[in-house]
Design a protein around this motif. Structure first.
Motif, mmCIF file in Angstrom:
data_model
loop_
_atom_site.group_PDB
_atom_site.id
_atom_site.type_symbol
_atom_site.label_atom_id
_atom_site.label_comp_id
_atom_site.label_asym_id
_atom_site.label_seq_id
_atom_site.Cartn_x
_atom_site.Cartn_y
_atom_site.Cartn_z
ATOM 1 N N ASP A 1 20.633 43.963 -38.268
ATOM 2 C CA ASP A 1 19.608 43.174 -37.573
ATOM 3 C C ASP A 1 19.979 42.979 -36.102
ATOM 4 O O ASP A 1 19.108 43.066 -35.214
ATOM 5 C CB ASP A 1 19.439 41.817 -38.260
ATOM 6 C CG ASP A 1 18.685 41.932 -39.577
ATOM 7 O OD1 ASP A 1 18.053 42.980 -39.801
ATOM 8 O OD2 ASP A 1 18.737 40.985 -40.383
ATOM 9 N N ASP B 1 9.213 39.809 -30.968
ATOM 10 C CA ASP B 1 10.146 40.892 -31.301
ATOM 11 C C ASP B 1 9.708 41.717 -32.500
ATOM 12 O O ASP B 1 10.119 42.867 -32.658
ATOM 13 C CB ASP B 1 11.550 40.326 -31.572
ATOM 14 C CG ASP B 1 12.251 39.885 -30.295
ATOM 15 O OD1 ASP B 1 11.848 40.376 -29.217
ATOM 16 O OD2 ASP B 1 13.179 39.068 -30.377
ATOM 17 N N SER B 2 8.896 41.143 -33.371
ATOM 18 C CA SER B 2 8.526 41.826 -34.607
ATOM 19 C C SER B 2 7.850 43.167 -34.346
ATOM 20 O O SER B 2 8.241 44.197 -34.894
ATOM 21 C CB SER B 2 7.609 40.925 -35.440
ATOM 22 O OG SER B 2 7.198 41.591 -36.613
ATOM 23 N N ASP B 3 6.828 43.160 -33.504
ATOM 24 C CA ASP B 3 6.104 44.405 -33.220
ATOM 25 C C ASP B 3 7.006 45.421 -32.518
ATOM 26 O O ASP B 3 6.940 46.620 -32.806
ATOM 27 C CB ASP B 3 4.883 44.113 -32.348
ATOM 28 C CG ASP B 3 3.780 43.390 -33.123
ATOM 29 O OD1 ASP B 3 3.844 43.388 -34.371
ATOM 30 O OD2 ASP B 3 2.882 42.806 -32.474
ATOM 31 N N SER C 1 16.324 38.231 -40.094
ATOM 32 C CA SER C 1 15.267 39.031 -40.729
ATOM 33 C C SER C 1 13.920 38.332 -40.668
ATOM 34 O O SER C 1 12.876 38.953 -40.885
ATOM 35 C CB SER C 1 15.640 39.349 -42.179
ATOM 36 O OG SER C 1 15.636 38.166 -42.970
ATOM 37 N N ILE D 1 12.501 37.345 -38.031
ATOM 38 C CA ILE D 1 11.764 37.916 -36.901
ATOM 39 C C ILE D 1 11.711 39.444 -36.996
ATOM 40 O O ILE D 1 11.244 40.107 -36.073
ATOM 41 C CB ILE D 1 12.398 37.494 -35.558
ATOM 42 C CG1 ILE D 1 13.905 37.766 -35.537
ATOM 43 C CG2 ILE D 1 12.126 36.031 -35.297
ATOM 44 C CD1 ILE D 1 14.581 37.405 -34.219
ATOM 45 N N LEU D 2 12.196 39.974 -38.126
ATOM 46 C CA LEU D 2 12.134 41.419 -38.384
ATOM 47 C C LEU D 2 11.470 41.682 -39.734
ATOM 48 O O LEU D 2 11.757 42.673 -40.405
ATOM 49 C CB LEU D 2 13.558 42.013 -38.366
ATOM 50 C CG LEU D 2 14.345 41.850 -37.056
ATOM 51 C CD1 LEU D 2 15.787 42.328 -37.236
ATOM 52 C CD2 LEU D 2 13.675 42.624 -35.933
ATOM 53 N N THR D 3 10.578 40.784 -40.120
ATOM 54 C CA THR D 3 9.981 40.852 -41.456
ATOM 55 C C THR D 3 9.235 42.153 -41.690
ATOM 56 O O THR D 3 9.351 42.778 -42.765
ATOM 57 C CB THR D 3 9.034 39.656 -41.670
ATOM 58 O OG1 THR D 3 9.793 38.442 -41.588
ATOM 59 C CG2 THR D 3 8.367 39.729 -43.029
ATOM 60 N N ARG D 4 8.455 42.611 -40.724
ATOM 61 C CA ARG D 4 7.678 43.841 -40.916
ATOM 62 C C ARG D 4 8.604 45.021 -41.179
ATOM 63 O O ARG D 4 8.320 45.873 -42.038
ATOM 64 C CB ARG D 4 6.808 44.116 -39.685
ATOM 65 C CG ARG D 4 5.678 43.111 -39.473
ATOM 66 C CD ARG D 4 4.843 43.508 -38.283
ATOM 67 N NE ARG D 4 4.175 44.790 -38.499
ATOM 68 C CZ ARG D 4 3.621 45.518 -37.524
ATOM 69 N NH1 ARG D 4 3.676 45.093 -36.262
ATOM 70 N NH2 ARG D 4 3.031 46.668 -37.800
ATOM 71 N N ALA E 1 6.863 33.620 -36.483
ATOM 72 C CA ALA E 1 7.002 35.039 -36.818
ATOM 73 C C ALA E 1 7.032 35.256 -38.322
ATOM 74 O O ALA E 1 6.336 36.134 -38.855
ATOM 75 C CB ALA E 1 8.270 35.602 -36.172
ATOM 76 N N ASP F 1 4.106 37.211 -40.476
ATOM 77 C CA ASP F 1 4.424 38.532 -41.015
ATOM 78 C C ASP F 1 4.612 38.550 -42.526
ATOM 79 O O ASP F 1 4.829 39.623 -43.108
ATOM 80 C CB ASP F 1 5.687 39.073 -40.327
ATOM 81 C CG ASP F 1 5.470 39.323 -38.837
ATOM 82 O OD1 ASP F 1 4.310 39.497 -38.439
ATOM 83 O OD2 ASP F 1 6.455 39.322 -38.082
#
Length: 412
Positions: free
Chosen positions: A65, A84-86, A120, A122-125, A175, A179
């Motif tokens: 991550d 940050d996700s996109d 994770s 903010i990195l769900t997608r 986020a 997401d």
């Protein structure tokens, strides 16, 4: 609030993904789920000073991550993490292979995988796709904690200001809420987990569409020991967010999440407005944050270089002190040597003077002896002359027979 697993997905494994902002109780929830039947990763991080009961998160997932966030110029503490996700999803191709390898290595073919790393959220997608590609359906357990309590905990751990913590908390929670829409999920208030963990697990099972396999009396006793209310070091009232000077976006977001944790299904329109406010702020000053993060990223290098310089300075100081000690010892030796030389020279001088005096005395004695020898030689010469004159005299010749008779008489 949540939705059940789709009927056609019963054959697929499930992952219990614990999400939410750092210091929101995600570690405690991950451990709770593992005690009642969830499968933790093979390698989790060791407990630390700020979390002595354990983080229950895999260091490999944390490292991945962090790498994903670095690749898009961000970090875990980016107050504009909501955007940050996109960006991370757009860069997913270079990291999906590592994510799937992590899942295989740490979970194999096990079901009810417990995954937890606040990053994770903010990195769900990205992680939703990684799980889908290994035929695993996520069930999101999203921890909700009063942002003031999170801020106090972050301040105690890293000195983070309340204002920064509120922005960071809001970014994370916006986020993860946005997401995880459309996926099975449940919002859990941190206090509810501590006060009524059984009721929380009942709600988790409803969202999962199945029961947790290890809810036994023995497990309950272990959970009671683990989930102690004494571990809650910071408490705040919801009304505290209404005080002047507090960013309203945090208050609106917390109100929405608290309602969701109580089972309501509020409109997401207020959240969209808060997110739009954050996005606009990021566009206005985001470049400043990037520059600051870049400088912060250089701090470890600068600290390492400073540490090396201090170490070199310490070594040089030690060597200098060693040289100084040797120089002082040498000077002391030379001083003692000079004293010894001076004493030796003085002694040699005294001995030379003594020998000179002896020589003078000997010379005087020799001169005296020479004078005595001259006198003696003169006396001998005179005696010889007298003797010669006597022997040549008439009386000496006349008395010769008489001297012969005397010698015979002496022998006889």
């Amino acid at each position: 609030m949540g939705s059940k697993v789709k009927s056609g997905a019963a054959a697929r494994r499930q992952a219990l993904v614990v999400a939410g902002m750092h210091r929101s109780g995600t570690s405690a929830m991950a451990r709770l789920l593992s005690l009642v039947g969830g499968s933790l990763p093979e390698r989790v991080m060791d407990p630390g000073p700020d979390n002595p009961l354990g983080y229950w998160e895999p260091w490999e997932m944390v490292a991945l991550d962090d790498a994903i966030l670095r690749s898009i110029g961000s970090r875990w503490d980016n107050v504009f993490a909501v955007v940050d996700s996109d960006r991370a999803f757009a860069a997913r191709d270079q990291f999906l292979g590592q994510a799937k390898a992590f899942l295989e290595l740490n979970f194999g073919d096990r079901d009810l995988m417990v995954m937890k790393d606040p990053r994770s959220s903010i990195l769900t997608r990205f992680w939703r796709q990684a799980l889908d590609e290994v035929d695993v359906d996520p069930v999101y357990v999203i921890m909700v904690r009063h942002p003031f309590e999170v801020a106090e905990s972050l301040k105690a751990r890293a000195g983070t200001s309340r204002e920064t913590a509120l922005l960071l908390w809001t970014s994370y929670m916006l986020a993860v809420e946005r997401d995880t829409r459309g996926a099975p999920r449940i919002f859990v208030d941190y206090a509810d987990m501590l006060n009524d963990w059984r009721g929380v697990l009942d709600r988790v099972e409803v969202v999962m569409g199945r029961t947790l396999p290890n809810r036994t009396p023995e497990t309950a006793a272990e959970v009671e020991t683990f989930l102690s209310k004494s571990h809650r070091h910071h408490e705040a009232q919801a009304e505290a967010l209404e005080q002047p000077g507090v960013w309203p976006g945090a208050a609106k977001t917390y109100a929405w999440l608290r309602a969701a944790a109580q089972g309501a299904s509020p409109s997401t329109a207020p959240l969209a407005k808060v997110e739009a406010e954050l996005v606009a702020l990021e566009r206005a000053i985001g470049f400043v944050m990037v520059d600051m993060r870049r400088e912060l990223d250089q701090l470890p290098v600068a600290k390492a270089e400073a540490a090396q310089a201090r170490e070199a300075e310490a070594r040089a100081t030690f060597l200098l002190e060693d040289v100084r000690r040797e120089a002082a010892a040498t000077q002391d030796y030379l001083a003692r040597f000079r004293v010894e030389v001076d004493e030796a020279i003085a002694q040699w001088g005294r001995e030379v003077e003594s020998e000179r005096v002896k020589v003078e005395i000997l010379r005087e004695r020799l001169a005296q002896k020479d004078a005595e020898a001259v006198t003696l030689a003169a006396e001998v010469a005179a005696a010889r002359a007298e003797t010669q004159a006597l022997m040549e005299s008439t009386s000496w010749k006349v008395t010769r027979p008489l001297r012969a008779i005397v010698r015979r008489l002496k022998r006889g």
